[in-house]
Design an enzyme around this catalytic site. Structure first.
Site, short mmCIF file in Angstrom:
data_model
loop_
_atom_site.label_atom_id
_atom_site.label_comp_id
_atom_site.label_asym_id
_atom_site.label_seq_id
_atom_site.Cartn_x
_atom_site.Cartn_y
_atom_site.Cartn_z
N ASP A 153 43.54 35.72 33.68
CA ASP A 153 44.60 36.40 34.43
C ASP A 153 44.70 35.71 35.78
O ASP A 153 44.35 36.25 36.83
CB ASP A 153 44.20 37.87 34.59
CG ASP A 153 45.23 38.69 35.35
OD1 ASP A 153 46.32 38.15 35.64
OD2 ASP A 153 44.94 39.84 35.68
N SER B 266 46.43 33.08 38.87
CA SER B 266 47.68 32.80 39.56
C SER B 266 48.21 31.45 39.04
O SER B 266 47.66 30.86 38.11
CB SER B 266 47.48 32.80 41.07
OG SER B 266 46.33 32.06 41.43
N ASP B 267 49.30 30.99 39.60
CA ASP B 267 49.90 29.74 39.12
C ASP B 267 48.96 28.55 39.33
O ASP B 267 48.12 28.57 40.21
CB ASP B 267 51.23 29.52 39.86
CG ASP B 267 52.18 30.68 39.64
OD1 ASP B 267 52.43 31.03 38.48
OD2 ASP B 267 52.66 31.26 40.63
N GLY C 220 35.45 31.42 38.77
CA GLY C 220 35.50 31.52 37.31
C GLY C 220 35.15 30.21 36.63
O GLY C 220 34.56 30.20 35.54
#
Lengths: 278, 278
Positions: free
Chosen positions: A155, A157-158, A138
């Site tokens: 969207d 993850s941490d 991304g």
């Protein structure tokens, strides 16, 4: 024999979930991906030991990530999702008939494959004709892309492992550039109860780039502290002023968390959250 | 050696907290009372193995239990607290200068003694001159008392053990009778994410007794599911219509969770909570 999954959210606190069985476990190119069948929360996607989503409480996260920006933007046609490999965000986006194209850039194909096989309730729209999947980074994608998106949804993850760069100034500058002149970015931004420094830093960066930045929140049982934050960063539209309440009330699909009340209530921040993003 | 406290909120899910040491442990006449020093949440009051309150997140519960009814009632002078042995509710009530008298009926003197000794941040106002303590059964107290209270706050433990009767029709009828003709009851009513049947039943009972009943919610990290509900049951005043926003904005004491925004936002219910109390 009893099998329990533990996630320490901070060194001295966490959650525990009883596990019926492990359905999937693979060290992908980027991370450890597991799908576990829990006793109480349905199936659960775990990445590097951290709960990403469970069938029982994912509705809160995905509904709040998607419907808040989509019911604010007057004409959301072209949407970009970064991350989101489980498919829950796409499932909610597809419900909006005015959206013409959903592009998702997910770095880890194994997450998508595992979700398609074991989380059909989340991944069921990943073959939708309006949906286009790009397996890729991304960060690189927004570097080379141009201003064509109405809404970008982060969207991720941490911010450890592959997602770390997703909270950086350079990345958000590129996201800004990829949005149309009236575009909106929404991002999950961790727990305001525990990750105070991450939140302070992230909102400081966002406020230097976007003219309008607001935090909104929702309780999510399996996430650290059970209290989660989202950033609404926008070039033009305000999530309260421009909220198309009639469109939200007329929606033809069911929701379990989101509605026109909670759209507004989520921006009414507790005192300690206000102070964090002041 | 590492010591961990586990609380299973439902048979297959719970939280775990690392413990530095046990400060207090006693089998009282009614229940097992413990005060543990946690690594991350400060000191914690545990009753029968269930987290009652921790120093780190108690502010959310106590501020929302107290300030919502007090800033709604135009003239809250005489307050009754049932339960609340840790003292956090009294601490928040004392901040309101217009309150003349606070009566607390707590069944278990050991909870008060432990809290006075080990939780000074919560119990610090239990010697306030406006405060009167009755060691006794709240259920019996409201049976024999009359309509003199402006606000009654039900700060009970979970509806098992001695607190079970606190969610019954007879009890709420007596509470109604103990309130003045414009009185307000606020009660903690468990987690809407897990205790659906308790909530349905409790609100059904309340709605038969009080003309106005509303649920409001807040995220509380150490409580089951991290999502908590409160009942606002009132003879006259509506928590949104009669909310004295100027008094709330002018308040002379600091809060960490409550403010005039969150007062209103807490009543803007997610879809699944709306359905529960419909």
């Amino acid at each position: 024999m009893e099998m329990w999954f533990y996630e320490k959210h901070i060194p001295g606190a966490g959650i525990c979930l009883k596990i019926k069985k492990t359905l999937y476990s693979k060290k992908s190119k980027y991370q450890e991906v597991q799908i576990l069948e829990t006793e109480e929360f349905g199936r659960m996607l775990v990445i590097d030991g951290m709960v990403m989503t469970t069938e029982r409480d994912e509705f809160i996260y995905h509904e709040m990530l998607v419907h808040v920006p989509i019911f604010t933007h007057p004409n959301p046609e072209n949407i970009l999702v970064i991350g989101g490999g489980d498919g829950g965000t796409v499932r909610e986006l597809v419900e909006h008939r005015d959206i013409k194209k959903i592009t998702m850039v997910e770095i880890d194909k194994d997450v998508i494959d595992a979700s398609k096989k074991f989380l059909p309730g989340l991944s069921g729209q990943l073959n939708n004709p309006r949906f286009k999947l790009i397996i890729g980074d991304g960060i690189k994608y927004v570097k080379s892309s141009t201003g064509k998106f109405d809404v970008i949804i982060l969207d991720s993850s941490d911010p450890v492992g592959p997602a770390k760069e997703l909270f950086s100034r350079d990345f958000f500058k590129n996201v800004y550039r990829c949005l149309k002149p009236d575009g909106i970015l929404v991002a999950q931004t961790e727990t305001p109860f525990m990750d105070k420094e991450v939140i302070k830093k992230t909102y400081k960066i966002l406020k230097k780039i976007f003219p309008l930045v607001k935090l909104y929140f929702a309780p999510i049982p399996t996430y650290p502290s059970g209290m989660w934050s989202f950033a609404f960063a926008s070039k033009k539209y305000d999530p309260l002023v421009n909220f198309d309440i009639e469109r939200a009330m007329d929606k033809k699909f069911p929701t379990k968390y989101y509605n026109e009340d909670v759209h507004r209530g989520a921006f009414m921040l507790p005192e300690f959250m206000k102070r964090l993003v002041r």
